[in-house]
Design an enzyme around this catalytic site. Structure first.
Site, PDB file in Angstrom:
ATOM      1  N   LYS A   1       8.355   0.691   7.705  1.00 45.65           N
ATOM      2  CA  LYS A   1       7.126   0.854   6.943  1.00 45.65           C
ATOM      3  C   LYS A   1       6.006   1.229   7.911  1.00 45.65           C
ATOM      4  CE  LYS A   1       6.154  -2.366   4.023  1.00 45.65           C
ATOM      5  NZ  LYS A   1       5.633  -1.255   3.161  1.00 45.65           N
TER       6      LYS A   1
ATOM      7  N   LYS B   1      14.396   7.438   0.088  1.00 46.10           N
ATOM      8  CA  LYS B   1      14.070   6.449   1.124  1.00 46.10           C
ATOM      9  C   LYS B   1      15.281   5.616   1.549  1.00 46.10           C
ATOM     10  CE  LYS B   1       9.611   7.424   0.795  1.00 46.10           C
ATOM     11  NZ  LYS B   1       9.551   8.336  -0.349  1.00 46.10           N
TER      12      LYS B   1
ATOM     13  N   GLU C   1       0.565  -5.513   5.883  1.00 48.78           N
ATOM     14  CA  GLU C   1       1.741  -5.621   5.016  1.00 48.78           C
ATOM     15  C   GLU C   1       2.659  -6.740   5.495  1.00 48.78           C
ATOM     16  OE1 GLU C   1       1.883  -0.929   3.577  1.00 48.78           O
ATOM     17  OE2 GLU C   1       3.158  -1.595   5.224  1.00 48.78           O
TER      18      GLU C   1
ATOM     19  N   GLY D   1       3.923   4.224   7.336  1.00 43.65           N
ATOM     20  CA  GLY D   1       3.497   5.613   7.224  1.00 43.65           C
ATOM     21  C   GLY D   1       2.029   5.735   6.854  1.00 43.65           C
TER      22      GLY D   1
ATOM     23  N   GLY E   1       6.277  -0.546  -1.105  1.00 41.46           N
ATOM     24  CA  GLY E   1       7.222   0.540  -0.901  1.00 41.46           C
ATOM     25  C   GLY E   1       7.791   0.495   0.504  1.00 41.46           C
ATOM     26  N   ALA E   2       8.480   1.554   0.898  1.00 42.15           N
ATOM     27  CA  ALA E   2       9.027   1.661   2.254  1.00 42.15           C
ATOM     28  C   ALA E   2       9.210   3.131   2.596  1.00 42.15           C
ATOM     29  CB  ALA E   2      10.356   0.923   2.367  1.00 42.15           C
TER      30      ALA E   2
ATOM     31  N   SER F   1       0.838  -1.196   0.000  1.00 40.60           N
ATOM     32  CA  SER F   1       0.000   0.000   0.000  1.00 40.60           C
ATOM     33  C   SER F   1       0.872   1.244   0.000  1.00 40.60           C
ATOM     34  CB  SER F   1      -0.928   0.007   1.219  1.00 40.60           C
ATOM     35  OG  SER F   1      -0.166   0.068   2.405  1.00 40.60           O
ATOM     36  N   GLY F   2       0.255   2.365  -0.342  1.00 41.97           N
ATOM     37  CA  GLY F   2       0.987   3.626  -0.348  1.00 41.97           C
ATOM     38  C   GLY F   2       1.099   4.231  -1.731  1.00 41.97           C
ATOM     39  N   SER F   3       1.722   5.397  -1.803  1.00 38.91           N
ATOM     40  CA  SER F   3       1.764   6.158  -3.054  1.00 38.91           C
ATOM     41  C   SER F   3       2.582   5.466  -4.145  1.00 38.91           C
ATOM     42  CB  SER F   3       2.321   7.563  -2.790  1.00 38.91           C
ATOM     43  OG  SER F   3       3.609   7.495  -2.205  1.00 38.91           O
TER      44      SER F   3
END
Length: 219
Positions: free
Chosen positions: A94, A121, A103, A96, A82-83, A28-30
């Site tokens: 992870k 990152k 996850e 955020g 992502g991270a 998940s995430g951008s």
């Protein structure tokens, strides 16, 4: 080149790790949103996906990819996520986006963890640029916060955030995490902690860094 463009470069490069006729683990995430958008080009070649957040699940379904429950699969070929921070050894912070527990579950099902990031990152030591998220059962919030202070951290309650599991997040500042695996286990052993955002036990096998020169793959 913008950060968003570098995320897209990393996300596009991750498609090479997706095999036909498999179920893909999706974080998940951008940056993962960029990957899901790229995965649309392969949607007829894969069986579907297991998503680590309700947001990712919705985005996958919107482009026509079948979403499976984690309990329906015994193993995934690959997990893409992502991270917030990642070391050269593949240890990560992870959480955020507050999806850290799911996850960890989905990444644990995967034979290979591919982490997609932009260069901002990358760190040598976890905790350098980003606080450590800890998912906590609400009634244990104050107790867990005191234990985190005893470990040298400065926990901050993430106001207005409830995880997909109905829990709260403490963001812990001032941790300089030299031994990620040891710290991951120590925090997870505090009563009331669901999990924390250190991914060292399940580290990234491959890191893809989006750069102005293209995707840099670290295995």
């Amino acid at each position: 080149m913008t950060q968003q463009e570098m995320k897209k470069i990393a996300a596009q490069a991750a498609l090479q790790f997706v095999k036909p006729d498999t179920i893909v683990g999706v974080g998940s995430g951008s940056t993962v949103n960029c990957f899901i958008d790229a995965l649309a080009s392969m949607k007829d070649q894969i069986k579907g996906a297991v998503a680590a957040s309700k947001a990712s699940e919705g985005r996958l379904r919107a482009i026509g990819i079948e979403v499976f429950n984690a309990n329906e699969v015994s193993e995934l070929d690959v997990y893409i996520d992502g991270a917030d921070e990642i070391t050269p050894q593949g240890a990560m912070i992870k959480g955020g986006g507050a999806a850290l527990t799911r996850e960890k579950i989905v990444s644990s099902l995967a034979k290979k963890f591919v982490c997609i990031v932009d260069g901002s990152k990358q760190v040598d030591v976890l905790g350098t640029t980003f606080p450590l998220p800890v998912e906590v059962i609400p009634m244990a919030r104050s107790y867990v916060a005191r234990q985190l202070v005893a470990l040298g951290g400065s926990p901050e309650y993430r106001e207005g955030v409830v995880t997909d599991n109905g829990n709260v997040i403490l963001d812990v500042h001032n941790f300089h995490i030299i031994e990620p695996l040891k710290m991951e286990h120590t925090i997870n052993n505090i009563a009331g902690v669901v999990t924390n955002g250190i991914f060292a036990q399940r580290y990234a096998n491959v890191t893809i860094v989006g750069t102005p020169e293209g995707a840099k793959i670290i295995e």
